[in-house]
Design a protein around this motif. Sequence first.
Motif, PDB file in Angstrom:
ATOM      1  N   PHE A  32       8.030 -36.319  17.180  1.00 19.82           N
ATOM      2  CA  PHE A  32       8.491 -36.126  18.555  1.00 19.82           C
ATOM      3  C   PHE A  32       9.979 -35.785  18.590  1.00 19.82           C
ATOM      4  O   PHE A  32      10.794 -36.439  17.930  1.00 19.82           O
ATOM      5  CB  PHE A  32       8.247 -37.391  19.381  1.00 19.82           C
ATOM      6  N   HIS A  33      10.314 -34.779  19.414  1.00 20.36           N
ATOM      7  CA  HIS A  33      11.712 -34.363  19.578  1.00 20.36           C
ATOM      8  C   HIS A  33      11.934 -33.954  21.030  1.00 20.36           C
ATOM      9  O   HIS A  33      12.286 -32.806  21.323  1.00 20.36           O
ATOM     10  CB  HIS A  33      12.045 -33.224  18.613  1.00 20.36           C
ATOM     11  N   VAL A  34      11.701 -34.898  21.932  1.00 16.07           N
ATOM     12  CA  VAL A  34      11.820 -34.640  23.368  1.00 16.07           C
ATOM     13  C   VAL A  34      12.624 -35.762  24.017  1.00 16.07           C
ATOM     14  O   VAL A  34      12.680 -36.882  23.499  1.00 16.07           O
ATOM     15  CB  VAL A  34      10.428 -34.546  24.038  1.00 16.07           C
ATOM     16  N   PRO A  35      13.247 -35.490  25.161  1.00 12.25           N
ATOM     17  CA  PRO A  35      13.957 -36.554  25.881  1.00 12.25           C
ATOM     18  C   PRO A  35      12.963 -37.462  26.600  1.00 12.25           C
ATOM     19  O   PRO A  35      11.793 -37.103  26.786  1.00 12.25           O
ATOM     20  CB  PRO A  35      14.810 -35.771  26.886  1.00 12.25           C
TER      21      PRO A  35
ATOM     22  N   GLU B  38      10.289 -38.608  33.102  1.00 11.01           N
ATOM     23  CA  GLU B  38       9.028 -39.056  33.693  1.00 11.01           C
ATOM     24  C   GLU B  38       7.827 -38.378  33.036  1.00 11.01           C
ATOM     25  O   GLU B  38       6.785 -38.999  32.807  1.00 11.01           O
ATOM     26  CB  GLU B  38       9.035 -38.768  35.201  1.00 11.01           C
ATOM     27  N   GLY B  39       7.980 -37.104  32.698  1.00 16.84           N
ATOM     28  CA  GLY B  39       6.864 -36.365  32.120  1.00 16.84           C
ATOM     29  C   GLY B  39       6.575 -36.671  30.664  1.00 16.84           C
ATOM     30  O   GLY B  39       5.515 -36.296  30.150  1.00 16.84           O
ATOM     31  N   THR B  40       7.506 -37.352  29.969  1.00 20.06           N
ATOM     32  CA  THR B  40       7.279 -37.662  28.554  1.00 20.06           C
ATOM     33  C   THR B  40       7.051 -39.152  28.304  1.00 20.06           C
ATOM     34  O   THR B  40       6.830 -39.552  27.162  1.00 20.06           O
ATOM     35  CB  THR B  40       8.474 -37.199  27.691  1.00 20.06           C
ATOM     36  N   LYS B  41       7.102 -39.963  29.338  1.00 20.61           N
ATOM     37  CA  LYS B  41       6.853 -41.391  29.165  1.00 20.61           C
ATOM     38  C   LYS B  41       5.405 -41.610  28.733  1.00 20.61           C
ATOM     39  O   LYS B  41       4.474 -41.060  29.312  1.00 20.61           O
ATOM     40  CB  LYS B  41       7.131 -42.138  30.471  1.00 20.61           C
ATOM     41  N   ASN B  42       5.231 -42.405  27.665  1.00 22.36           N
ATOM     42  CA  ASN B  42       3.898 -42.653  27.093  1.00 22.36           C
ATOM     43  C   ASN B  42       3.173 -41.342  26.794  1.00 22.36           C
ATOM     44  O   ASN B  42       1.972 -41.201  27.035  1.00 22.36           O
ATOM     45  CB  ASN B  42       3.058 -43.523  28.027  1.00 22.36           C
TER      46      ASN B  42
ATOM     47  N   ILE C 119      -4.188 -40.467  21.155  1.00 26.38           N
ATOM     48  CA  ILE C 119      -4.396 -41.054  19.828  1.00 26.38           C
ATOM     49  C   ILE C 119      -5.824 -40.788  19.361  1.00 26.38           C
ATOM     50  O   ILE C 119      -6.074 -40.513  18.184  1.00 26.38           O
ATOM     51  CB  ILE C 119      -4.091 -42.565  19.852  1.00 26.38           C
ATOM     52  N   ALA C 120      -6.767 -40.835  20.292  1.00 23.87           N
ATOM     53  CA  ALA C 120      -8.173 -40.591  19.946  1.00 23.87           C
ATOM     54  C   ALA C 120      -8.393 -39.173  19.431  1.00 23.87           C
ATOM     55  O   ALA C 120      -9.344 -38.913  18.681  1.00 23.87           O
ATOM     56  CB  ALA C 120      -9.051 -40.849  21.172  1.00 23.87           C
ATOM     57  N   LEU C 121      -7.515 -38.243  19.798  1.00 27.08           N
ATOM     58  CA  LEU C 121      -7.644 -36.856  19.354  1.00 27.08           C
ATOM     59  C   LEU C 121      -7.162 -36.655  17.920  1.00 27.08           C
ATOM     60  O   LEU C 121      -7.521 -35.671  17.273  1.00 27.08           O
ATOM     61  CB  LEU C 121      -6.843 -35.935  20.278  1.00 27.08           C
TER      62      LEU C 121
ATOM     63  N   ARG D 157      12.792 -40.934  21.399  1.00 23.51           N
ATOM     64  CA  ARG D 157      13.096 -41.986  22.368  1.00 23.51           C
ATOM     65  C   ARG D 157      11.999 -43.042  22.333  1.00 23.51           C
ATOM     66  O   ARG D 157      10.844 -42.764  22.009  1.00 23.51           O
ATOM     67  CB  ARG D 157      13.218 -41.407  23.786  1.00 23.51           C
ATOM     68  N   ASP D 158      12.363 -44.260  22.715  1.00 25.61           N
ATOM     69  CA  ASP D 158      11.468 -45.404  22.604  1.00 25.61           C
ATOM     70  C   ASP D 158      10.232 -45.274  23.488  1.00 25.61           C
ATOM     71  O   ASP D 158       9.112 -45.487  23.051  1.00 25.61           O
ATOM     72  CB  ASP D 158      12.247 -46.677  22.969  1.00 25.61           C
ATOM     73  N   GLY D 159      10.402 -44.923  24.755  1.00 24.47           N
ATOM     74  CA  GLY D 159       9.302 -44.961  25.709  1.00 24.47           C
ATOM     75  C   GLY D 159       8.307 -43.834  25.602  1.00 24.47           C
ATOM     76  O   GLY D 159       7.354 -43.759  26.390  1.00 24.47           O
ATOM     77  N   ILE D 160       8.470 -42.940  24.637  1.00 24.87           N
ATOM     78  CA  ILE D 160       7.553 -41.813  24.483  1.00 24.87           C
ATOM     79  C   ILE D 160       6.184 -42.271  23.992  1.00 24.87           C
ATOM     80  O   ILE D 160       5.172 -41.646  24.270  1.00 24.87           O
ATOM     81  CB  ILE D 160       8.165 -40.774  23.518  1.00 24.87           C
TER      82      ILE D 160
END
Length: 289
Positions: A102-105, A108-112, A119-121, A133-136
């Motif tokens: 992951f290399h994104v800020p 709201e659109g990248t949270k979780n 993960i199932a994919l 970032r932590d919340g991704i």
Amino acid sequence: LSSRNICQAWNYVNGLPLDNLKTAIENGKKNYAGSELPGKTLGIVGLGAIGVQIANAAHALGMKVIGFDPSITIKSAWKLSADVEQALSIDELFSQSDFVSFHVPLVEGTKNLLNEERIALLPEGATILNFARDGIVDEDALITALEAGKVKYYVTDFPIDDKKNHERVIALPHLGASTAEAEDNCAIMVANQIKDYLENGNILNSVNFPETKMPRAGKERLAITHKNIPNMVGQISTAVADADANIVDMLNKSRDDVAYTLIDLESEISDTVIDNLKQIEGILTVRGL
């Protein structure tokens, strides 16, 4: 670290008694056999400055690289290897990737962004790398996947208490800029970019303004901040023309609600030009450079 079980092997060696150390190391190394990177697929979410460098480096190591970034800039696209494949959706990327980085800020659109459904994919035994970032990452879903073996390893420099001692988590300090050289380089970079903004109006690496850089072409330059609404560029051009000023070059960029325009003029900036621009509804600031 994760593909070759480096951290686990390191801990094994450090825990051995000194007696017959070489023999013990040789006898135990079979327990830490890993896998090679060539032929594996790395999915990169976010192809900015760092994501592009990771993509190119992974390709040079023989990995298949796929990327997803609907907002990739022209500058980043020019630097990206032509062999990096484009994922048409983030779900497509997850379904094909042995490793995901992951290399994104964090917005709201990248949270979780990595959640239970995505993960199932993933292929069985995939590795997640998060140095963004932590919340991704949905941490509860991740722990479940680690326990089940769906995710083999989680490598991150944003560890939290309930994962830092997990056997499938490789947790590191946030060391990206922790070098003596980085301190000097960052200070020089900031000074140069502020100088460029004050003297030429160019904007680089801003968190809330569009990246805007234009070589100087005229005698003087206008730097105009305005609302990102229709017909602003037309009104600005008309205001300049009404003051009998000729535009040599012009660049307009926007980011969310804010837009920024650079205009190089053939002649010196007159008070009339400034006054005309300030009368336009939606103009926020006008600077003559």
